[in-house]
Design an enzyme around this catalytic site. Sequence first.
Site, PDB file in Angstrom:
ATOM      1  N   LYS A   1       0.804  -1.234   0.000  1.00 51.41           N
ATOM      2  CA  LYS A   1       0.000   0.000   0.000  1.00 51.41           C
ATOM      3  C   LYS A   1       0.833   1.280   0.000  1.00 51.41           C
ATOM      4  O   LYS A   1       0.466   2.260  -0.636  1.00 51.41           O
ATOM      5  CB  LYS A   1      -0.946   0.011   1.207  1.00 51.41           C
ATOM      6  CG  LYS A   1      -2.028  -1.052   1.134  1.00 51.41           C
ATOM      7  CD  LYS A   1      -2.979  -0.922   2.304  1.00 51.41           C
ATOM      8  CE  LYS A   1      -3.902  -2.092   2.387  1.00 51.41           C
ATOM      9  NZ  LYS A   1      -4.882  -1.990   3.472  1.00 51.41           N
TER      10      LYS A   1
ATOM     11  N   ASP B   1      -9.792   2.373   2.265  1.00 54.90           N
ATOM     12  CA  ASP B   1      -9.867   1.740   3.593  1.00 54.90           C
ATOM     13  C   ASP B   1     -10.607   2.604   4.617  1.00 54.90           C
ATOM     14  O   ASP B   1     -11.477   2.119   5.342  1.00 54.90           O
ATOM     15  CB  ASP B   1      -8.451   1.464   4.128  1.00 54.90           C
ATOM     16  CG  ASP B   1      -7.830   0.217   3.506  1.00 54.90           C
ATOM     17  OD1 ASP B   1      -8.590  -0.691   3.109  1.00 54.90           O
ATOM     18  OD2 ASP B   1      -6.589   0.151   3.427  1.00 54.90           O
TER      19      ASP B   1
HETATM   20  P1  NAP Z   1       0.660  -2.632  10.609  1.00 54.14           P
HETATM   21  O1  NAP Z   1       0.899  -1.443   9.767  1.00 54.14           O
HETATM   22  O2  NAP Z   1       1.677  -3.703  10.655  1.00 54.14           O
HETATM   23  O3  NAP Z   1       0.434  -2.095  12.117  1.00 54.14           O
HETATM   24  C1  NAP Z   1       0.338  -2.980  13.191  1.00 54.14           C
HETATM   25  C2  NAP Z   1      -0.082  -2.246  14.459  1.00 54.14           C
HETATM   26  O4  NAP Z   1      -0.306  -3.256  15.466  1.00 54.14           O
HETATM   27  C3  NAP Z   1       0.978  -1.290  15.021  1.00 54.14           C
HETATM   28  O5  NAP Z   1       0.329  -0.198  15.621  1.00 54.14           O
HETATM   29  C4  NAP Z   1       1.674  -2.157  16.067  1.00 54.14           C
HETATM   30  O6  NAP Z   1       2.261  -1.434  17.125  1.00 54.14           O
HETATM   31  C5  NAP Z   1       0.486  -2.936  16.607  1.00 54.14           C
HETATM   32  N1  NAP Z   1       0.860  -4.173  17.285  1.00 54.14           N
HETATM   33  C6  NAP Z   1       1.344  -5.313  16.711  1.00 54.14           C
HETATM   34  N2  NAP Z   1       1.572  -6.240  17.667  1.00 54.14           N
HETATM   35  C7  NAP Z   1       1.234  -5.664  18.853  1.00 54.14           C
HETATM   36  C8  NAP Z   1       1.248  -6.106  20.198  1.00 54.14           C
HETATM   37  N3  NAP Z   1       1.687  -7.318  20.534  1.00 54.14           N
HETATM   38  N4  NAP Z   1       0.828  -5.264  21.168  1.00 54.14           N
HETATM   39  C9  NAP Z   1       0.409  -4.026  20.852  1.00 54.14           C
HETATM   40  N5  NAP Z   1       0.360  -3.530  19.613  1.00 54.14           N
HETATM   41  C10 NAP Z   1       0.781  -4.360  18.618  1.00 54.14           C
HETATM   42  O7  NAP Z   1      -0.702  -3.344  10.222  1.00 54.14           O
HETATM   43  P2  NAP Z   1      -2.023  -2.712   9.533  1.00 54.14           P
HETATM   44  O8  NAP Z   1      -1.909  -2.778   8.072  1.00 54.14           O
HETATM   45  O9  NAP Z   1      -2.328  -1.391  10.170  1.00 54.14           O
HETATM   46  O10 NAP Z   1      -3.129  -3.787   9.959  1.00 54.14           O
HETATM   47  C11 NAP Z   1      -3.483  -3.919  11.334  1.00 54.14           C
HETATM   48  C12 NAP Z   1      -4.692  -4.841  11.476  1.00 54.14           C
HETATM   49  O11 NAP Z   1      -5.804  -4.312  10.804  1.00 54.14           O
HETATM   50  C13 NAP Z   1      -4.486  -6.231  10.894  1.00 54.14           C
HETATM   51  O12 NAP Z   1      -5.016  -7.136  11.832  1.00 54.14           O
HETATM   52  C14 NAP Z   1      -5.303  -6.243   9.626  1.00 54.14           C
HETATM   53  O13 NAP Z   1      -5.836  -7.521   9.334  1.00 54.14           O
HETATM   54  C15 NAP Z   1      -6.423  -5.288   9.989  1.00 54.14           C
HETATM   55  N6  NAP Z   1      -7.013  -4.606   8.808  1.00 54.14           N
HETATM   56  C16 NAP Z   1      -8.345  -4.759   8.567  1.00 54.14           C
HETATM   57  C17 NAP Z   1      -8.934  -4.128   7.481  1.00 54.14           C
HETATM   58  C18 NAP Z   1     -10.397  -4.295   7.213  1.00 54.14           C
HETATM   59  O14 NAP Z   1     -10.839  -3.986   6.082  1.00 54.14           O
HETATM   60  N7  NAP Z   1     -11.191  -4.712   8.148  1.00 54.14           N
HETATM   61  C19 NAP Z   1      -8.150  -3.315   6.624  1.00 54.14           C
HETATM   62  C20 NAP Z   1      -6.792  -3.164   6.906  1.00 54.14           C
HETATM   63  C21 NAP Z   1      -6.227  -3.819   8.012  1.00 54.14           C
HETATM   64  P3  NAP Z   1       3.827  -0.999  17.069  1.00 54.14           P
HETATM   65  O15 NAP Z   1       3.890   0.229  16.211  1.00 54.14           O
HETATM   66  O16 NAP Z   1       4.189  -0.744  18.488  1.00 54.14           O
HETATM   67  O17 NAP Z   1       4.583  -2.150  16.479  1.00 54.14           O
END
Ligand code: NAP
Length: 296
Positions: A68, A105
Amino acid sequence: MTILKFGVFGYPISHSLSPAMHTAAFSALGMTDAAYEAYAVLPEELKEKVLKAQADGFRGLNLTIPHKEKILEAGIIKPDAFAEKVGAVNTLLFNEGNIYGFNTDAAGALAALEQAGADTAGKKILIIGAGGAARSISFLFGERGNAVRIINRTAEKAKKLAAEIADKTGNRHVSGGGFSAGWDDLAQADIIIQTTELGMGKYEDVSFFDQLELPAGKTKDEMIQTHLKNKAVAFDIVYNPQETKFLKEAEKAGAKTLNGMMMLIYQGALAFEIWTGRKPDVDVMTKAVLNGLEKK
Ligand code: NAP
């Protein structure tokens, strides 16, 4: 017959529900000339594969993790104003030699909240997480003038994102921090949007609330009960599992809850409209996604 080609590029991609969702939508509109497939594309192949899709006559693509943000660096697309501000693109449209980029999104998240009956105007939004998904949702609410508080395990990331949103949107009510004042942040929020991976995969048994420090003599349930606002909305953008630990705990304390499934569907529906100019049947898409989730 000319085939209208669509697809999603990601890595990994085998889990994607987008092919089932879009295929069902095309079929419901009688668009038998449309085909949508998932393609495993490595980050280093992205530019070349997008250009190949253009040469092969694709009409549209979705991009998911890890592409993305990377697609903007490739320098081959024209993002719209919102996607450019956010710095992330999840939808590409191929048209007359140009490749246009969009980010659906955040609008998908807003549509999901609205469909669930949540009024967002003037509401205080608490975003948990500061990754890619948090970024686009926070930008949208920042642009709409909501008070937005972003909190993240890595506090610096949330602070940086908040400062960037305040700067680019002119909204001075956007702030960021860590989880240390999490209970106080919760007490202020009308809508809480959980965007981290907590609650899914290896973190299935962990909720955001588990990461907040408990004052001596207080239980987690008591703290949630006393800090969650009356009529608060708890939105977890995770959709597998459909009810995360965070949602269960928030619901027990009286919050109205929703998961990420309708966000997934609406971001897809908005992409579909960009590509075809037609509104897909959201119920048909929902059935296809539910069917796919049952098989997982
Ligand atoms: P990303 O950019 O990798 O961000 C991950 C986030 O999760 C960061 O804020 C990270 O914190 C946090 N995190 C990871 N492990 C953690 C833990 N053990 N404790 C606390 N915080 C933790 O991922 P993303 O693209 O934003 O996606 C995040 C989630 O959203 C995924 O589960 C994805 O499936 C979901 N999603 C859903 C949709 C939908 O259409 N429903 C769309 C997009 C994404 P740090 O910065 O501290 O590492």
